[in-house]
Design an enzyme around this catalytic site. Structure first.
Site, PDB file in Angstrom:
ATOM      1  N   VAL A 274       0.844  -1.214   0.000  1.00 57.80           N
ATOM      2  CA  VAL A 274       0.000   0.000   0.000  1.00 57.80           C
ATOM      3  C   VAL A 274       0.879   1.264   0.000  1.00 57.80           C
ATOM      4  O   VAL A 274       0.364   2.378  -0.008  1.00 57.80           O
ATOM      5  CB  VAL A 274      -0.961  -0.009   1.212  1.00 57.80           C
ATOM      6  CG1 VAL A 274      -1.976  -1.155   1.081  1.00 57.80           C
ATOM      7  CG2 VAL A 274      -0.225  -0.119   2.557  1.00 57.80           C
TER       8      VAL A 274
ATOM      9  N   HIS B 110      -4.391  -4.272  -2.841  1.00 55.23           N
ATOM     10  CA  HIS B 110      -4.779  -4.160  -1.423  1.00 55.23           C
ATOM     11  C   HIS B 110      -4.985  -2.715  -1.004  1.00 55.23           C
ATOM     12  O   HIS B 110      -4.997  -2.393   0.187  1.00 55.23           O
ATOM     13  CB  HIS B 110      -3.725  -4.824  -0.530  1.00 55.23           C
ATOM     14  CG  HIS B 110      -3.746  -6.328  -0.625  1.00 55.23           C
ATOM     15  ND1 HIS B 110      -2.758  -7.117  -0.080  1.00 55.23           N
ATOM     16  CD2 HIS B 110      -4.623  -7.184  -1.218  1.00 55.23           C
ATOM     17  CE1 HIS B 110      -3.043  -8.391  -0.320  1.00 55.23           C
ATOM     18  NE2 HIS B 110      -4.157  -8.456  -1.018  1.00 55.23           N
TER      19      HIS B 110
ATOM     20  N   CYS C 213     -14.711   6.816   0.530  1.00 56.35           N
ATOM     21  CA  CYS C 213     -15.978   7.256   1.132  1.00 56.35           C
ATOM     22  C   CYS C 213     -16.679   6.062   1.768  1.00 56.35           C
ATOM     23  O   CYS C 213     -16.668   4.959   1.213  1.00 56.35           O
ATOM     24  CB  CYS C 213     -16.830   7.843   0.011  1.00 56.35           C
ATOM     25  SG  CYS C 213     -18.515   8.202   0.467  1.00 56.35           S
TER      26      CYS C 213
ATOM     27  N   CYS D 204     -15.869  12.948   2.626  1.00 56.32           N
ATOM     28  CA  CYS D 204     -15.732  12.670   1.195  1.00 56.32           C
ATOM     29  C   CYS D 204     -15.938  13.971   0.418  1.00 56.32           C
ATOM     30  O   CYS D 204     -16.960  14.655   0.620  1.00 56.32           O
ATOM     31  CB  CYS D 204     -16.786  11.635   0.779  1.00 56.32           C
ATOM     32  SG  CYS D 204     -16.867  11.408  -0.999  1.00 56.32           S
TER      33      CYS D 204
ATOM     34  N   THR E 230       7.172 -11.908  -1.574  1.00 55.56           N
ATOM     35  CA  THR E 230       5.892 -12.219  -0.935  1.00 55.56           C
ATOM     36  C   THR E 230       5.936 -13.633  -0.378  1.00 55.56           C
ATOM     37  O   THR E 230       6.515 -14.535  -0.965  1.00 55.56           O
ATOM     38  CB  THR E 230       4.703 -12.060  -1.911  1.00 55.56           C
ATOM     39  OG1 THR E 230       3.479 -12.393  -1.231  1.00 55.56           O
ATOM     40  CG2 THR E 230       4.848 -12.918  -3.150  1.00 55.56           C
ATOM     41  N   SER E 231       5.308 -13.798   0.793  1.00 56.03           N
ATOM     42  CA  SER E 231       5.325 -15.114   1.455  1.00 56.03           C
ATOM     43  C   SER E 231       4.296 -16.052   0.830  1.00 56.03           C
ATOM     44  O   SER E 231       4.227 -17.225   1.174  1.00 56.03           O
ATOM     45  CB  SER E 231       5.017 -14.940   2.941  1.00 56.03           C
ATOM     46  OG  SER E 231       3.761 -14.276   3.083  1.00 56.03           O
TER      47      SER E 231
ATOM     48  N   ASN F 145      12.845 -14.148  -4.068  1.00 58.82           N
ATOM     49  CA  ASN F 145      12.518 -13.943  -2.652  1.00 58.82           C
ATOM     50  C   ASN F 145      13.730 -14.211  -1.757  1.00 58.82           C
ATOM     51  O   ASN F 145      14.651 -14.942  -2.140  1.00 58.82           O
ATOM     52  CB  ASN F 145      11.356 -14.873  -2.250  1.00 58.82           C
ATOM     53  CG  ASN F 145      10.543 -14.309  -1.106  1.00 58.82           C
ATOM     54  OD1 ASN F 145      10.089 -13.171  -1.142  1.00 58.82           O
ATOM     55  ND2 ASN F 145      10.401 -15.100  -0.044  1.00 58.82           N
ATOM     56  N   LEU F 146      13.678 -13.631  -0.543  1.00 57.93           N
ATOM     57  CA  LEU F 146      14.774 -13.870   0.409  1.00 57.93           C
ATOM     58  C   LEU F 146      14.738 -15.323   0.869  1.00 57.93           C
ATOM     59  O   LEU F 146      15.755 -15.992   0.987  1.00 57.93           O
ATOM     60  CB  LEU F 146      14.607 -12.919   1.603  1.00 57.93           C
ATOM     61  CG  LEU F 146      15.773 -12.822   2.580  1.00 57.93           C
ATOM     62  CD1 LEU F 146      17.025 -12.340   1.851  1.00 57.93           C
ATOM     63  CD2 LEU F 146      15.455 -11.861   3.717  1.00 57.93           C
ATOM     64  N   GLU F 147      13.517 -15.810   1.151  1.00 63.08           N
ATOM     65  CA  GLU F 147      13.360 -17.221   1.555  1.00 63.08           C
ATOM     66  C   GLU F 147      12.732 -17.961   0.383  1.00 63.08           C
ATOM     67  O   GLU F 147      11.801 -17.452  -0.260  1.00 63.08           O
ATOM     68  CB  GLU F 147      12.425 -17.324   2.769  1.00 63.08           C
ATOM     69  CG  GLU F 147      12.994 -16.746   4.043  1.00 63.08           C
ATOM     70  CD  GLU F 147      11.861 -16.201   4.945  1.00 63.08           C
ATOM     71  OE1 GLU F 147      12.162 -15.344   5.767  1.00 63.08           O
ATOM     72  OE2 GLU F 147      10.702 -16.623   4.758  1.00 63.08           O
TER      73      GLU F 147
HETATM   74  N1  APR Z   1      14.244  -9.226  -0.491  1.00 65.69           N
HETATM   75  C1  APR Z   1      13.385 -10.156  -0.973  1.00 65.69           C
HETATM   76  N2  APR Z   1      12.434 -10.756  -0.217  1.00 65.69           N
HETATM   77  C2  APR Z   1      12.344 -10.373   1.069  1.00 65.69           C
HETATM   78  C3  APR Z   1      13.199  -9.406   1.641  1.00 65.69           C
HETATM   79  C4  APR Z   1      14.176  -8.822   0.799  1.00 65.69           C
HETATM   80  N3  APR Z   1      15.032  -7.905   1.254  1.00 65.69           N
HETATM   81  N4  APR Z   1      12.863  -9.264   2.959  1.00 65.69           N
HETATM   82  C5  APR Z   1      11.844 -10.108   3.192  1.00 65.69           C
HETATM   83  N5  APR Z   1      11.531 -10.781   2.067  1.00 65.69           N
HETATM   84  C6  APR Z   1      10.473 -11.778   1.867  1.00 65.69           C
HETATM   85  C7  APR Z   1      10.219 -12.657   3.072  1.00 65.69           C
HETATM   86  O1  APR Z   1      11.048 -13.817   2.994  1.00 65.69           O
HETATM   87  C8  APR Z   1       8.738 -13.024   2.888  1.00 65.69           C
HETATM   88  O2  APR Z   1       8.609 -14.205   2.097  1.00 65.69           O
HETATM   89  O3  APR Z   1       9.274 -11.057   1.652  1.00 65.69           O
HETATM   90  C9  APR Z   1       8.168 -11.837   2.104  1.00 65.69           C
HETATM   91  C10 APR Z   1       7.265 -10.942   2.935  1.00 65.69           C
HETATM   92  O4  APR Z   1       6.141 -11.706   3.292  1.00 65.69           O
HETATM   93  P1  APR Z   1       4.966 -11.023   4.128  1.00 65.69           P
HETATM   94  O5  APR Z   1       5.537 -10.258   5.256  1.00 65.69           O
HETATM   95  O6  APR Z   1       3.963 -12.098   4.393  1.00 65.69           O
HETATM   96  O7  APR Z   1       4.340  -9.938   3.127  1.00 65.69           O
HETATM   97  P2  APR Z   1       3.331 -10.190   1.933  1.00 65.69           P
HETATM   98  O8  APR Z   1       3.579 -11.517   1.295  1.00 65.69           O
HETATM   99  O9  APR Z   1       3.386  -8.984   1.073  1.00 65.69           O
HETATM  100  O10 APR Z   1       1.908 -10.214   2.682  1.00 65.69           O
HETATM  101  C11 APR Z   1       0.780 -10.330   1.856  1.00 65.69           C
HETATM  102  O11 APR Z   1      -0.682 -10.082   3.739  1.00 65.69           O
HETATM  103  O12 APR Z   1      -0.727  -8.964   5.720  1.00 65.69           O
HETATM  104  C12 APR Z   1      -1.329  -9.057   4.477  1.00 65.69           C
HETATM  105  O13 APR Z   1      -2.391  -7.445   3.137  1.00 65.69           O
HETATM  106  C13 APR Z   1      -1.171  -7.773   3.739  1.00 65.69           C
HETATM  107  O14 APR Z   1      -0.384  -7.357   1.508  1.00 65.69           O
HETATM  108  C14 APR Z   1      -0.137  -8.112   2.683  1.00 65.69           C
HETATM  109  C15 APR Z   1      -0.369  -9.593   2.467  1.00 65.69           C
END
Ligand code: APR
Length: 230
Positions: free
Chosen positions: A91, A107, A115, A135, A174-175, A199-201
């Protein structure tokens, strides 16, 4: 290169810019319980607390800067134009500030309010929302333009069409635990797209992902974009 590419980003792409991710903080988002600040029920119970939570995030957003991953995706868009679409779960406005235009915030957005009388009334807002914020179209009360748990994400029709038509789908930072975003890779994969996770993980295995690239987004995303642009 005229391949259609769709990219999904999550909180991990903004982590190196200093914005916290969602998971791994014991169910807290910026030290507030997610069930209060990210659900309609929490908002109904504590309107002012929730508005102040987003006010803090909104008014401090300017202290955070896009990183090289955001800039790399803007560069990819510049090269592909209408063959590129960026979908973000974030966001924040870091993608915009890096130059991305073909961008869908599924999101919602911190820098907008909605509004409470007519959800079509959405407007730019960069200050502190209070109970006397109204609004500008119909003068009803407002709420943060954020999609909370249990609410329908935005642009889903457009997103589903793009996922079915793309040749490359990448999900970054994203996780993949929150649906429908977590399901985008299987839609793309079942329509013969090549799916890449950056991704990091890295998960042990995912049947819908062809390529895994592990590392910090600010390093791996520019390299990935370079590999696509040749
Ligand atoms: N580089 C790449 N990946 C990274 C880094 C980095 N520096 N740091 C963290 N990550 C990865 C983590 O390993 C994890 O898999 O980013 C991911 C973040 O996951 P979340 O914290 O779950 O975020 P996200 O997947 O965006 O969450 C999705 O859930 O809480 C709701 O609406 C909210 O939009 C959000 C949605």
């Amino acid at each position: 290169m005229s391949k259609k590419i769709v990219v999904l980003t999550g909180a991990g792409i903004s982590a190196e810019s200093g914005l916290k991710t969602f998971r791994g903080n014991n169910g807290l988002w910026e030290n507030e319980p997610i069930d209060i600040v990210a659900t309609p029920e929490g908002y109904a119970k504590e309107r002012i607390r929730v508005k102040n939570f987003y006010n803090k995030l909104r008014t401090t957003l300017k202290n955070f800067q896009p990183n090289n991953a955001h800039f790399a995706l803007a560069r990819l868009e510049e090269s592909l134009l209408e063959n590129f679409l960026l979908i973000t779960q974030n966001v924040d406005d870091l993608h915009e500030r890096a130059g991305s235009k073909r961008l869908l915030h599924m999101h919602g957005e911190l820098l907008k309010l909605r509004c409470e009388n007519n959800p079509e009334h959405i407007f730019d807002f960069n200050g502190n929302e209070t109970e006397s914020t109204h609004c500008p179209i119909c003068s009803a009360s407002t709420r943060p333009h954020i999609v909370w748990f249990g609410e329908m994400p935005l642009y889903m029709q457009e997103i589903e069409l793009a996922l079915k038509e793309c040749e490359i789908f990448a999900y970054i930072g994203t996780s993949s635990v929150v649906y429908p975003a977590a399901g985008f890779k299987s839609i793309a994969h079942s329509h013969r797209a090549h799916v890449t996770c950056l991704n990091l993980e890295i998960p042990n295995f995912d049947p819908h992902t062809d390529t895994f690239i592990q590392g910090n987004a600010s390093e791996i995303v520019p390299k990935w974009v370079d590999s696509l642009l040749g």
